[in-house]
Motif scaffolding. Sequence first.
Motif, mmCIF file in Angstrom:
data_model
loop_
_atom_site.group_PDB
_atom_site.id
_atom_site.type_symbol
_atom_site.label_atom_id
_atom_site.label_comp_id
_atom_site.label_asym_id
_atom_site.label_seq_id
_atom_site.Cartn_x
_atom_site.Cartn_y
_atom_site.Cartn_z
ATOM 1 N N ALA A 65 0.796 -1.190 -0.146
ATOM 2 C CA ALA A 65 0.209 -0.344 0.018
ATOM 3 C C ALA A 65 0.930 1.613 0.100
ATOM 4 C CB ALA A 65 -1.413 0.505 1.683
ATOM 5 N N ALA A 66 2.207 0.742 -0.650
ATOM 6 C CA ALA A 66 3.116 1.866 -0.842
ATOM 7 C C ALA A 66 2.710 2.890 -1.967
ATOM 8 C CB ALA A 66 4.423 2.081 -0.045
ATOM 9 N N GLY A 67 1.932 2.176 -2.559
ATOM 10 C CA GLY A 67 1.681 2.828 -4.292
ATOM 11 C C GLY A 67 2.325 2.477 -5.161
ATOM 12 N N GLU A 110 1.111 4.087 8.885
ATOM 13 C CA GLU A 110 -0.571 4.922 9.690
ATOM 14 C C GLU A 110 -0.751 5.248 8.005
ATOM 15 O OE1 GLU A 110 2.023 4.444 12.814
ATOM 16 O OE2 GLU A 110 2.409 5.602 10.924
ATOM 17 N N VAL A 111 -0.483 6.368 6.527
ATOM 18 C CA VAL A 111 -0.863 6.439 5.734
ATOM 19 C C VAL A 111 -0.834 4.671 4.989
ATOM 20 C CG1 VAL A 111 0.164 7.540 4.086
ATOM 21 C CG2 VAL A 111 0.434 8.811 5.882
ATOM 22 N N ARG A 112 -0.080 4.311 4.445
ATOM 23 C CA ARG A 112 -0.778 3.149 3.740
ATOM 24 C C ARG A 112 -1.797 2.226 4.027
ATOM 25 N NH1 ARG A 112 3.811 -0.495 4.320
ATOM 26 N NH2 ARG A 112 4.718 0.412 5.991
ATOM 27 N N ALA A 113 -1.977 2.651 5.675
ATOM 28 C CA ALA A 113 -2.913 2.150 5.940
ATOM 29 C C ALA A 113 -4.790 2.609 6.045
ATOM 30 C CB ALA A 113 -3.243 1.390 7.706
ATOM 31 N N ARG A 114 -3.955 3.574 5.930
ATOM 32 C CA ARG A 114 -5.291 4.865 5.723
ATOM 33 C C ARG A 114 -5.826 4.640 4.208
ATOM 34 N NH1 ARG A 114 -9.196 6.780 8.078
ATOM 35 N NH2 ARG A 114 -7.899 6.776 10.193
ATOM 36 N N ASP A 144 9.510 8.457 -1.137
ATOM 37 C CA ASP A 144 8.680 8.653 0.428
ATOM 38 C C ASP A 144 7.590 8.903 -0.065
ATOM 39 O OD1 ASP A 144 7.129 8.426 2.562
ATOM 40 O OD2 ASP A 144 8.891 8.914 3.552
ATOM 41 N N THR A 145 6.209 8.885 -0.691
ATOM 42 C CA THR A 145 4.909 9.099 -0.312
ATOM 43 C C THR A 145 3.971 9.434 0.319
ATOM 44 O OG1 THR A 145 3.985 6.617 -0.967
ATOM 45 C CG2 THR A 145 5.472 7.387 -2.683
ATOM 46 N N THR A 146 4.295 9.523 1.793
ATOM 47 C CA THR A 146 3.853 9.797 2.941
ATOM 48 C C THR A 146 2.479 10.711 2.304
ATOM 49 O OG1 THR A 146 5.066 8.625 4.029
ATOM 50 C CG2 THR A 146 3.509 10.447 5.117
ATOM 51 N N GLU A 147 3.716 11.713 2.107
ATOM 52 C CA GLU A 147 2.297 13.414 2.071
ATOM 53 C C GLU A 147 2.574 13.525 0.436
ATOM 54 O OE1 GLU A 147 3.885 16.067 4.800
ATOM 55 O OE2 GLU A 147 3.883 14.990 6.507
ATOM 56 N N MET A 148 2.720 12.651 -0.465
ATOM 57 C CA MET A 148 3.103 12.722 -1.980
ATOM 58 C C MET A 148 1.185 12.300 -2.739
ATOM 59 S SD MET A 148 6.358 12.144 -3.903
ATOM 60 C CE MET A 148 7.115 12.799 -3.337
ATOM 61 N N ILE A 169 13.657 1.756 -8.087
ATOM 62 C CA ILE A 169 12.667 3.030 -6.903
ATOM 63 C C ILE A 169 12.403 2.224 -5.663
ATOM 64 C CG2 ILE A 169 11.057 4.631 -7.272
ATOM 65 C CD1 ILE A 169 11.257 5.309 -10.680
ATOM 66 N N TYR A 170 12.161 2.463 -4.964
ATOM 67 C CA TYR A 170 11.985 1.868 -3.480
ATOM 68 C C TYR A 170 10.390 3.179 -3.666
ATOM 69 C CZ TYR A 170 11.472 -0.523 0.421
ATOM 70 O OH TYR A 170 11.145 -0.878 1.600
ATOM 71 N N VAL A 171 9.788 2.732 -3.464
ATOM 72 C CA VAL A 171 8.928 3.558 -3.231
ATOM 73 C C VAL A 171 7.425 3.538 -1.247
ATOM 74 C CG1 VAL A 171 5.945 4.102 -3.559
ATOM 75 C CG2 VAL A 171 7.749 3.439 -5.533
ATOM 76 N N THR A 172 7.788 4.134 -0.465
ATOM 77 C CA THR A 172 7.667 3.838 1.097
ATOM 78 C C THR A 172 6.689 5.216 1.207
ATOM 79 O OG1 THR A 172 8.681 2.874 2.812
ATOM 80 C CG2 THR A 172 9.891 4.523 1.780
ATOM 81 N N ALA A 173 6.040 4.524 2.658
ATOM 82 C CA ALA A 173 5.214 5.741 2.794
ATOM 83 C C ALA A 173 5.178 5.034 4.380
ATOM 84 C CB ALA A 173 3.993 6.016 2.212
ATOM 85 N N SER A 174 4.439 6.013 5.659
ATOM 86 C CA SER A 174 4.166 5.373 6.791
ATOM 87 C C SER A 174 3.215 4.273 6.975
ATOM 88 C CB SER A 174 3.929 6.916 7.170
ATOM 89 O OG SER A 174 2.347 6.969 7.601
#
Length: 211
Positions: A12-14, A136-140, A187-191, A129-134
């Motif tokens: 779920a990192a996108g 919490e954001v991935r669960a949301r 990092d796609t947390t805020e992207m 490319i390594y796509v990540t996110a927190s």
Amino acid sequence: MTFTIAIDGPAAAGKGTLSRRIAETYGFHHLDTGLTYRATAKALLDANLPLDDEAVAEKVALELDLMGLDRAVLSRHEIGEAASKVAVMPAVRRALVEAQRKFATKQPGTVLDGRDIGTVVCPAAPVKIYVTASAEVRARRRYDEILANGTAADYDAIFDDVKKRDERDMGRADSPLKPAEDAHLLDTTEMSIEAAFKAAKTIIDAALQKN
């Protein structure tokens, strides 16, 4: 000479949405490698075969057709549960990695997304490319996606599942989830997906100019 783009990252990192968009933009073939494990599991379930027999699972994996994997069907929960059992079998992993490498040679280029593309499947890919996110954001995101499909969802359960999957993927002995040393971190947390796509496109265009 084919051009391969390796995209890795946790659940779920996108990376799936991003990979499909990249493949469409460049006219490349796309493979969600996670679906190959799910397709193997579905074939075992459909044939009423055991999920704990490595020799049987390997045979099914070797015969798998990677073209036309149906994301909607293979995304079902029970298939995911079965896939987690066959994905830990070394013989199944070897068979599917070989099939994934063969897919990566398609012309004019390919986009493969998964957990070990840049480290194991295509370590020589010109773009990693390594796509990540927190978590919490991935669960949301997963929670919102399930609600959008008209299904009830429990955020806390999804959050726990995301964390468990991270631990399982990062902690396994065979091909653990980790960025390749030369991977670009995204990092796609805020992207937004648009911003992530633009960032990825800049990386890919620069590599294509060198190729």
